[in-house]
Design a protein around this motif. Structure first.
Motif, mmCIF file in Angstrom:
data_model
loop_
_atom_site.group_PDB
_atom_site.id
_atom_site.type_symbol
_atom_site.label_atom_id
_atom_site.label_comp_id
_atom_site.label_asym_id
_atom_site.label_seq_id
_atom_site.Cartn_x
_atom_site.Cartn_y
_atom_site.Cartn_z
ATOM 1 N N ASN A 60 0.808 -1.221 0.000
ATOM 2 C CA ASN A 60 0.000 0.000 0.000
ATOM 3 C C ASN A 60 0.842 1.273 0.000
ATOM 4 O OD1 ASN A 60 -2.580 -1.165 -0.049
ATOM 5 N ND2 ASN A 60 -2.452 -1.619 2.124
ATOM 6 N N LEU A 89 0.649 4.454 -2.768
ATOM 7 C CA LEU A 89 0.469 5.866 -2.399
ATOM 8 C C LEU A 89 1.649 6.706 -2.892
ATOM 9 C CD1 LEU A 89 -0.960 5.366 1.179
ATOM 10 C CD2 LEU A 89 -2.137 6.503 -0.711
ATOM 11 N N VAL A 116 0.156 9.784 -5.321
ATOM 12 C CA VAL A 116 -0.208 11.055 -4.676
ATOM 13 C C VAL A 116 0.884 12.087 -4.970
ATOM 14 C CG1 VAL A 116 -0.745 12.211 -2.501
ATOM 15 C CG2 VAL A 116 -1.489 9.846 -2.857
ATOM 16 N N LYS A 135 -11.234 4.941 -1.236
ATOM 17 C CA LYS A 135 -10.268 3.851 -1.158
ATOM 18 C C LYS A 135 -9.609 3.914 0.218
ATOM 19 C CE LYS A 135 -7.142 0.821 -2.326
ATOM 20 N NZ LYS A 135 -7.325 -0.538 -2.057
ATOM 21 N N TYR A 138 -7.071 2.479 3.052
ATOM 22 C CA TYR A 138 -5.820 1.740 3.194
ATOM 23 C C TYR A 138 -5.723 1.236 4.616
ATOM 24 C CZ TYR A 138 -4.193 3.325 -1.313
ATOM 25 O OH TYR A 138 -4.057 3.534 -2.660
ATOM 26 N N ILE A 187 -2.082 12.733 4.912
ATOM 27 C CA ILE A 187 -2.910 11.738 5.600
ATOM 28 C C ILE A 187 -3.156 12.169 7.043
ATOM 29 C CG2 ILE A 187 -2.974 9.349 6.441
ATOM 30 C CD1 ILE A 187 -1.274 8.684 3.847
ATOM 31 N N SER A 223 -6.983 7.468 1.085
ATOM 32 C CA SER A 223 -5.952 8.093 0.258
ATOM 33 C C SER A 223 -6.286 9.575 0.069
ATOM 34 C CB SER A 223 -5.893 7.420 -1.109
ATOM 35 O OG SER A 223 -5.165 8.208 -2.027
ATOM 36 N N ASN A 271 -5.911 11.234 -2.461
ATOM 37 C CA ASN A 271 -6.522 11.388 -3.790
ATOM 38 C C ASN A 271 -8.018 11.127 -3.768
ATOM 39 O OD1 ASN A 271 -4.114 11.992 -5.036
ATOM 40 N ND2 ASN A 271 -3.781 9.951 -5.838
#
Length: 144
Positions: A2, A6, A10, A48, A50, A68, A84, A86
Motif C-alpha cells: 500500500n 500511495l 499522490v 479507497k 488503506y 494523511i 488516500s 486522492n
C-alpha cells in the motif's frame, strides 16, 4: 504494498491560489508525463481505504504522510486505517485556468516543481461547462 501505491499516485494537494480561490499544488517535484492523480471527477468511486501497520506507514513519503495526518487515521487492532488523499478530494475540480498550463488536467505536460500550482487550459476542454460556470469564470477574466 500500500505504501508503494500511495508513493506512486499522490502528487498534489489543495491550497490557497494567487490565481483564483483554491488551487492544486505539487507536494513534490512531478516529472513530465506523470499522471497527477488516480481519482478523477469522471471516475468517482467509493473512498479507497488503506490498512497498514506502522512500519509500512513510515515508508510513505513524508509529504504524503503529512496529507494523511492532516485528515484522520483510525485504529483497527494493530493496523492504521485511512483514506488516500486522492480519494477525499477531486483535484481536477479545483485546478485553475492558464493560457500556458503545465498539465492537461490529468497528466503533467512539463516537469512541475514542488510548491508550483498545477493548471490546465479550460478552453481546450472536450466537454464545455454549463453556462453558470462560464458566466462565473467571466467575472475573473477567464473566457471559455
Amino acid at each position: 504494498m500500500n505504501a508503494k501505491k500511495l508513493n506512486q499516485s499522490v502528487w498534489c494537494k489543495l491550497g490557497p491560489s494567487s490565481i483564483h480561490g483554491v488551487g492544486v499544488f505539487a507536494i513534490r517535484d512531478i516529472p513530465k508525463g506523470t499522471k497527477l492523480t488516480d481519482h478523477t471527477i469522471w471516475a468517482i468511486q467509493k473512498n479507497k481505504y488503506y490498512e497498514m501497520d506502522q512500519k509500512e506507514f513510515m515508508q510513505i513519503i513524508p509529504e504524503i504522510r503529512s496529507l494523511i495526518l492532516d485528515r484522520m487515521i483510525f485504529p483497527n487492532e494493530d493496523k492504521l486505517v485511512f483514506v488516500s488523499p486522492n480519494h477525499d478530494q477531486i483535484l481536477r475540480s479545483f485546478m485553475n485556468h492558464s493560457k500556458t498550463p503545465n498539465s492537461d488536467g490529468e497528466i503533467a505536460l512539463f516537469d512541475i516543481l514542488k510548491g508550483e500550482e498545477i493548471t490546465e487550459d479550460f478552453t481546450s476542454l472536450e466537454e464545455k461547462p454549463h453556462e453558470f460556470t462560464i458566466n462565473h469564470l467571466k467575472q475573473y477574466g477567464i473566457r471559455i
